[in-house]
Design a protein around this motif. Structure first.
Motif, PDB file in Angstrom:
ATOM      1  N   SER A  55       0.810  -1.223   0.000  1.00  0.00           N
ATOM      2  CA  SER A  55       0.000   0.000   0.000  1.00  0.00           C
ATOM      3  C   SER A  55       0.844   1.275   0.000  1.00  0.00           C
ATOM      4  CB  SER A  55      -0.936   0.003   1.210  1.00  0.00           C
ATOM      5  OG  SER A  55      -0.180   0.031   2.408  1.00  0.00           O
ATOM      6  N   PHE A  56       2.167   1.143  -0.042  1.00  0.00           N
ATOM      7  CA  PHE A  56       3.029   2.327  -0.105  1.00  0.00           C
ATOM      8  C   PHE A  56       2.792   3.048  -1.429  1.00  0.00           C
ATOM      9  CE2 PHE A  56       6.795   1.553   2.997  1.00  0.00           C
ATOM     10  CZ  PHE A  56       5.921   1.196   4.002  1.00  0.00           C
ATOM     11  N   PRO A  57       2.992   4.345  -1.458  1.00  0.00           N
ATOM     12  CA  PRO A  57       2.764   5.104  -2.703  1.00  0.00           C
ATOM     13  C   PRO A  57       3.607   4.585  -3.872  1.00  0.00           C
ATOM     14  CG  PRO A  57       3.201   6.585  -0.864  1.00  0.00           C
ATOM     15  CD  PRO A  57       3.455   5.201  -0.366  1.00  0.00           C
ATOM     16  N   GLN A  58       3.000   4.563  -5.050  1.00  0.00           N
ATOM     17  CA  GLN A  58       3.704   4.110  -6.260  1.00  0.00           C
ATOM     18  C   GLN A  58       4.967   4.919  -6.510  1.00  0.00           C
ATOM     19  OE1 GLN A  58       3.159   1.578  -8.345  1.00  0.00           O
ATOM     20  NE2 GLN A  58       1.362   0.822  -7.259  1.00  0.00           N
ATOM     21  N   SER A  59       4.931   6.178  -6.154  1.00  0.00           N
ATOM     22  CA  SER A  59       6.098   7.041  -6.386  1.00  0.00           C
ATOM     23  C   SER A  59       7.316   6.598  -5.568  1.00  0.00           C
ATOM     24  CB  SER A  59       5.755   8.498  -6.057  1.00  0.00           C
ATOM     25  OG  SER A  59       5.408   8.620  -4.682  1.00  0.00           O
ATOM     26  N   GLU A  60       7.093   5.783  -4.549  1.00  0.00           N
ATOM     27  CA  GLU A  60       8.188   5.304  -3.698  1.00  0.00           C
ATOM     28  C   GLU A  60       8.663   3.904  -4.086  1.00  0.00           C
ATOM     29  OE1 GLU A  60       9.810   7.080  -1.554  1.00  0.00           O
ATOM     30  OE2 GLU A  60       8.496   8.804  -1.790  1.00  0.00           O
ATOM     31  N   ASP A  61       8.024   3.294  -5.085  1.00  0.00           N
ATOM     32  CA  ASP A  61       8.356   1.916  -5.456  1.00  0.00           C
ATOM     33  C   ASP A  61       9.824   1.698  -5.772  1.00  0.00           C
ATOM     34  OD1 ASP A  61       6.263   0.290  -5.019  1.00  0.00           O
ATOM     35  OD2 ASP A  61       5.580   0.178  -7.081  1.00  0.00           O
ATOM     36  N   ILE A  62      10.413   2.572  -6.526  1.00  0.00           N
ATOM     37  CA  ILE A  62      11.776   2.352  -6.988  1.00  0.00           C
ATOM     38  C   ILE A  62      12.788   2.563  -5.878  1.00  0.00           C
ATOM     39  CG2 ILE A  62      13.552   3.178  -8.584  1.00  0.00           C
ATOM     40  CD1 ILE A  62      11.259   3.754 -10.558  1.00  0.00           C
ATOM     41  N   SER A  63      12.552   3.507  -5.007  1.00  0.00           N
ATOM     42  CA  SER A  63      13.560   3.811  -4.000  1.00  0.00           C
ATOM     43  C   SER A  63      13.212   3.247  -2.623  1.00  0.00           C
ATOM     44  CB  SER A  63      13.792   5.318  -3.929  1.00  0.00           C
ATOM     45  OG  SER A  63      12.563   5.972  -3.640  1.00  0.00           O
ATOM     46  N   PHE A  64      12.349   3.915  -1.919  1.00  0.00           N
ATOM     47  CA  PHE A  64      12.092   3.595  -0.517  1.00  0.00           C
ATOM     48  C   PHE A  64      11.456   2.215  -0.336  1.00  0.00           C
ATOM     49  CE2 PHE A  64       9.915   4.055   3.582  1.00  0.00           C
ATOM     50  CZ  PHE A  64      11.003   4.403   4.353  1.00  0.00           C
ATOM     51  N   THR A  65      10.427   1.921  -1.090  1.00  0.00           N
ATOM     52  CA  THR A  65       9.747   0.629  -0.946  1.00  0.00           C
ATOM     53  C   THR A  65      10.696  -0.514  -1.263  1.00  0.00           C
ATOM     54  OG1 THR A  65       7.657   1.668  -1.562  1.00  0.00           O
ATOM     55  CG2 THR A  65       7.727  -0.732  -1.647  1.00  0.00           C
ATOM     56  N   ASN A  66      11.482  -0.354  -2.302  1.00  0.00           N
ATOM     57  CA  ASN A  66      12.447  -1.379  -2.671  1.00  0.00           C
ATOM     58  C   ASN A  66      13.447  -1.622  -1.534  1.00  0.00           C
ATOM     59  OD1 ASN A  66      13.797  -3.225  -4.300  1.00  0.00           O
ATOM     60  ND2 ASN A  66      15.050  -1.657  -5.252  1.00  0.00           N
ATOM     61  N   GLN A  67      13.916  -0.552  -0.945  1.00  0.00           N
ATOM     62  CA  GLN A  67      14.891  -0.683   0.136  1.00  0.00           C
ATOM     63  C   GLN A  67      14.282  -1.332   1.374  1.00  0.00           C
ATOM     64  OE1 GLN A  67      16.647   2.963   1.538  1.00  0.00           O
ATOM     65  NE2 GLN A  67      18.409   1.891   2.362  1.00  0.00           N
ATOM     66  N   ILE A  68      13.078  -0.917   1.745  1.00  0.00           N
ATOM     67  CA  ILE A  68      12.468  -1.478   2.958  1.00  0.00           C
ATOM     68  C   ILE A  68      12.065  -2.946   2.756  1.00  0.00           C
ATOM     69  CG2 ILE A  68      10.033  -0.868   2.647  1.00  0.00           C
ATOM     70  CD1 ILE A  68      10.110   0.133   5.589  1.00  0.00           C
ATOM     71  N   ARG A  69      11.985  -3.397   1.526  1.00  0.00           N
ATOM     72  CA  ARG A  69      11.742  -4.818   1.255  1.00  0.00           C
ATOM     73  C   ARG A  69      13.044  -5.614   1.217  1.00  0.00           C
ATOM     74  NH1 ARG A  69       7.124  -4.619  -3.509  1.00  0.00           N
ATOM     75  NH2 ARG A  69       5.345  -4.341  -2.094  1.00  0.00           N
ATOM     76  N   ARG A  70      14.096  -5.015   0.715  1.00  0.00           N
ATOM     77  CA  ARG A  70      15.378  -5.725   0.606  1.00  0.00           C
ATOM     78  C   ARG A  70      16.007  -5.983   1.970  1.00  0.00           C
ATOM     79  NH1 ARG A  70      17.286  -1.847  -3.127  1.00  0.00           N
ATOM     80  NH2 ARG A  70      18.800  -1.320  -1.508  1.00  0.00           N
ATOM     81  N   ILE A  71      15.900  -5.030   2.864  1.00  0.00           N
ATOM     82  CA  ILE A  71      16.552  -5.167   4.171  1.00  0.00           C
ATOM     83  C   ILE A  71      16.060  -6.401   4.927  1.00  0.00           C
ATOM     84  CG2 ILE A  71      16.981  -4.096   6.420  1.00  0.00           C
ATOM     85  CD1 ILE A  71      16.708  -1.359   4.955  1.00  0.00           C
ATOM     86  N   PRO A  72      14.744  -6.610   5.070  1.00  0.00           N
ATOM     87  CA  PRO A  72      14.321  -7.795   5.830  1.00  0.00           C
ATOM     88  C   PRO A  72      14.670  -9.117   5.153  1.00  0.00           C
ATOM     89  CG  PRO A  72      12.405  -6.578   5.050  1.00  0.00           C
ATOM     90  CD  PRO A  72      13.606  -5.760   4.731  1.00  0.00           C
ATOM     91  N   VAL A  73      14.773  -9.123   3.837  1.00  0.00           N
ATOM     92  CA  VAL A  73      15.172 -10.348   3.127  1.00  0.00           C
ATOM     93  C   VAL A  73      16.602 -10.729   3.518  1.00  0.00           C
ATOM     94  CG1 VAL A  73      15.698 -11.304   0.843  1.00  0.00           C
ATOM     95  CG2 VAL A  73      13.562 -10.051   1.213  1.00  0.00           C
ATOM     96  N   SER A  74      17.430  -9.731   3.782  1.00  0.00           N
ATOM     97  CA  SER A  74      18.825 -10.024   4.136  1.00  0.00           C
ATOM     98  C   SER A  74      18.954 -10.662   5.521  1.00  0.00           C
ATOM     99  CB  SER A  74      19.674  -8.756   4.053  1.00  0.00           C
ATOM    100  OG  SER A  74      19.381  -7.873   5.113  1.00  0.00           O
ATOM    101  N   ILE A  75      17.974 -10.451   6.378  1.00  0.00           N
ATOM    102  CA  ILE A  75      18.079 -10.973   7.753  1.00  0.00           C
ATOM    103  C   ILE A  75      18.067 -12.504   7.779  1.00  0.00           C
ATOM    104  CG2 ILE A  75      17.024 -11.006  10.055  1.00  0.00           C
ATOM    105  CD1 ILE A  75      16.066  -8.070   9.401  1.00  0.00           C
TER     106      ILE A  75
END
Length: 135
Positions: A55-75
């Protein structure tokens, strides 16, 4: 080969041939990652973060949303890699990397909450799970 893996209890035959369908044995004195409660909690957390970031804004997909998804995958990935290493020292190093990722993710979650991307119940649920992983 695969016969030796089965012999030593590191995999079982599946219905098609050899496939790792059950891994619950110690290797080099360390538990296989799938047996670790922290790894299982981290996997569940990844699923939840993906659910809430839809539900995050589409405008954040490339930067912020991508980063907040990548970090937990690394754990859980670092926990798994550390568990596969041959020494406790290596395992601890990968756990330390996971702890750094948790700190970074807590910051990203707070920013998401402050920007209104996460509501209070979502933030609290995520934070509670993140604290449980960190323990």
């Amino acid at each position: 080969g695969k016969d030796n893996l089965e012999l030593y209890g590191l995999c079982e035959k599946d219905s098609v041939g050899y496939g790792v369908i059950s891994v619950s044995y110690k290797w080099a004195g360390l538990k296989i990652h799938k047996d670790l409660e922290v790894w299982n909690r981290a996997i569940s957390f990844v699923t939840l973060i993906y659910k809430y970031t839809k539900s995050f804004p589409q405008s954040e997909d490339i930067s912020f949303t991508n980063q907040i998804r990548r970090i937990p995958v690394s754990i859980p990935s670092n926990i798994a890699e550390g568990a596969a290493r041959n020494t406790l020292k290596d395992f601890n190093n990968f756990l330390a990397i996971s702890l750094c990722s948790i700190s970074k993710l807590a910051t990203q979650m707070m920013i998401s909450f402050n920007l209104g991307f996460l509501n209070k119940p979502q933030f609290e649920e995520l934070f509670e799970q993140l604290v449980a992983i960190r323990k």
